[in-house]
Design an enzyme around this catalytic site. Structure first.
Site, mmCIF file in Angstrom:
data_model
loop_
_atom_site.group_PDB
_atom_site.id
_atom_site.type_symbol
_atom_site.label_atom_id
_atom_site.label_comp_id
_atom_site.label_asym_id
_atom_site.label_seq_id
_atom_site.Cartn_x
_atom_site.Cartn_y
_atom_site.Cartn_z
ATOM 1 N N SER A 277 4.915 8.166 14.593
ATOM 2 C CA SER A 277 6.306 8.094 14.130
ATOM 3 C C SER A 277 6.805 9.444 13.622
ATOM 4 C CB SER A 277 6.468 7.019 13.057
ATOM 5 O OG SER A 277 5.579 7.232 11.975
ATOM 6 N N HIS A 307 -0.014 1.686 15.822
ATOM 7 C CA HIS A 307 0.571 2.427 14.692
ATOM 8 C C HIS A 307 1.061 1.417 13.658
ATOM 9 C CE1 HIS A 307 2.160 5.591 12.394
ATOM 10 N NE2 HIS A 307 3.296 5.843 13.023
ATOM 11 N N HIS A 354 -9.459 4.931 11.575
ATOM 12 C CA HIS A 354 -8.284 5.795 11.485
ATOM 13 C C HIS A 354 -8.517 7.022 12.346
ATOM 14 C CE1 HIS A 354 -5.221 8.501 9.720
ATOM 15 N NE2 HIS A 354 -4.600 7.385 9.413
ATOM 16 N N ARG A 363 -4.885 4.965 0.266
ATOM 17 C CA ARG A 363 -3.750 4.043 0.204
ATOM 18 C C ARG A 363 -4.236 2.599 0.135
ATOM 19 N NH1 ARG A 363 -0.674 5.912 5.491
ATOM 20 N NH2 ARG A 363 -2.842 5.693 6.195
ATOM 21 N N ASP A 409 -3.405 -0.487 6.206
ATOM 22 C CA ASP A 409 -2.940 -1.783 6.702
ATOM 23 C C ASP A 409 -3.846 -2.936 6.299
ATOM 24 O OD1 ASP A 409 -0.718 -0.695 8.118
ATOM 25 O OD2 ASP A 409 -2.093 -0.012 9.671
#
Length: 472
Positions: A277, A307, A354, A363, A409
């Site tokens: 992105s 993504h 990743h 995160r 995620d």
């Protein structure tokens, strides 16, 4: 010039990242870099000449310096590992994860203003940091929050453009449509058509970027209300910050949900420039497409399963586990069997691995800490914790992945589900709103620094075989 010298020091530190176990003590200078301006535009206007001079010096004195070698694996493997573009806001170290202008997530949590003492960083604070490289105070953050609220009015035709789509259209399709509708008011397009000098391209880009960032929560909330609720618009609350207002306009007013949304938006805002992105936005904008066009393209990249769409896949997978066993309270043996079943069917374990990271995503860690504080007994959270114990050893034993650890995620869906946002198809829209806070500042700097049209060299398969000395 103190800030100029400090940023130069950070650049040198980053070049030695592979030689040092931690940069925690090396970026303490950044915590002293503050400003007195309460207006973000004024702050930018002061910084632009300094950055322009740095780029000019780099080109003149070091333009021929080699930054590394390119291998056939890189060409065939998604360009991983190539140093190919400049991204000011953040950098991702394989071992320690994301740093926002040199600051780790814990640094940001300790240093940046929150809605209350000890609260999660406000997205406005992250925006100020990413754009200026300086830590804002509460007055500056409050001023920026008010400015964003003043820019947040959405034209009626944007709603009508979304309404032209079937309600059944994917939320990301509707979101991109809304962004494209907002493009009608692009200040950059107007200024370019009016003959603005290229040295000032950054100024209308600034206006577009802040307008876009300000309006995205309203567009995104409308799509959520249109698809999943009664379609009624919940107006912006002038007393709330960016993240809290987004949650409010969605229809959630639990203080814990407001606080989680602040954390969610902040940690999803930026992840250096090579992800799909961010790179897409930079690439499209390099042709002098305005920020609306560039960000709409970025959203289409974010919507891909590899993504941003991954966050909805995680919750679906977890729900399938619960459905399979009739309860989230399953044994590690049962979970291990289900994971092997997933892998043997040719699927991946969503939320793990990743492209850059080689350790647990920080995160993920900060979301886990939030869950431990606010929902330690939630069954799905406990299942997520168990998954983290079981998945990495299995993936490591298979030997097919470089990073068996959870990414961002792997956790967000369970937290959103707990607070009532259960519609996983919508989750990528949340990601998209957050990503604007990282992409917007970079587009401004791209124009301020005169970054050229991006045009890498490609080769045919036959040419690559010839270059490496292989026979077809």
């Amino acid at each position: 010039m103190a800030f100029f010298r400090s940023v130069s020091a950070l650049s040198k530190l980053r070049s030695r990242v592979g030689q040092q176990p931690s940069l925690a003590n090396s970026v303490r200078w950044l915590q002293m870099q503050t400003s007195t301006n309460t207006d973000l535009y004024t702050e930018m206007k002061e910084l632009v000449p300094e950055y322009q001079e740095r780029v000019k010096k780099l080109k003149k004195e070091h333009g021929s310096v080699e930054l590394g070698k390119i291998t056939a694996d890189m060409v065939l493997g998604g360009m991983r590992g190539m140093t190919a573009l400049v991204w000011l806001g953040s950098a991702v170290d394989p071992d320690e994860g994301i740093r926002f202008r040199g600051m780790t997530i814990p640094d940001c949590q300790k240093t940046l203003p929150g809605a209350f003492p000890g609260g999660e960083p406000l997205p406005e604070a992250i925006l100020w940091l990413l754009l200026t490289g300086k830590i804002p105070n509460k007055e500056q953050v409050d001023s920026l929050a008010q400015e964003l609220r003043s820019r947040a009015k959405i034209p009626e035709y944007a709603y009508k453009a979304i309404d032209a789509l079937p309600v059944s259209a994917h939320p990301m399709t509707q979101f991109t449509t809304g962004v494209m509708a907002l493009q009608v008011e692009s200040e950059f397009t107007k200024a370019y058509e009016g003959g603005i000098h290229k040295s000032r391209y950054w100024e209308p880009t600034y206006e577009d970027s802040l307008n876009l960032i300000a309006r995205l929560p309203g567009i995104a909330a409308y799509i959520y209300r249109r698809i999943y609720k009664d379609g009624k618009i919940i107006p912006l609350d002038d007393s709330l910050d960016y993240g809290a207002n987004y949650a409010h306009m969605l229809g959630f007013d639990d203080p814990e949900m407001l606080e989680f949304m602040r954390l969610y938006v902040s940690i999803h805002s930026d992840h250096e420039g090579g992800n799909v992105s961010s790179h897409t936005a930079h690439l499209v904008a390099s042709s002098l497409s305005d920020p609306y066009l560039a960000f709409a393209a970025a959203l289409n990249g974010l919507a891909g399963p590899l993504h941003g769409l991954a966050n909805q896949e995680v919750l679906r997978w977890i729900r399938n586990i619960v459905k399979e066993f009739g309860t989230p309270n399953i044994s590690t043996d049962q979970l291990s069997d289900y994971i092997h079943k997933t892998l043997n069917s040719g699927q991946v374990v969503p939320g793990y691995g990743h492209g850059v990271l080689r350790n647990t995503d920080p995160r993920y860690t900060c979301q886990r800490e939030f869950a431990l504080k606010h929902l330690p007994n939630d069954p799905l959270f406990q299942l997520v914790s168990k998954i983290k114990e079981v998945v990495p050893p299995i993936l490591t034993k298979l030997g097919k992945v470089k990073n068996p650890w959870p990414n961002v995620d792997a956790h967000s869906g369970v937290l959103l589900n707990y607070y009532g946002l259960t519609e996983e198809n919508y989750y990528t829209v949340l990601f998209g709103v957050a990503r604007s806070i990282g992409v917007g500042p970079q587009l401004i700097w791209d124009r301020a620094l005169g970054m050229p049209l991006e045009r890498p060299k490609s080769v045919t398969l036959e040419k690559l075989e010839k270059l490496v000395g292989a026979s077809s």
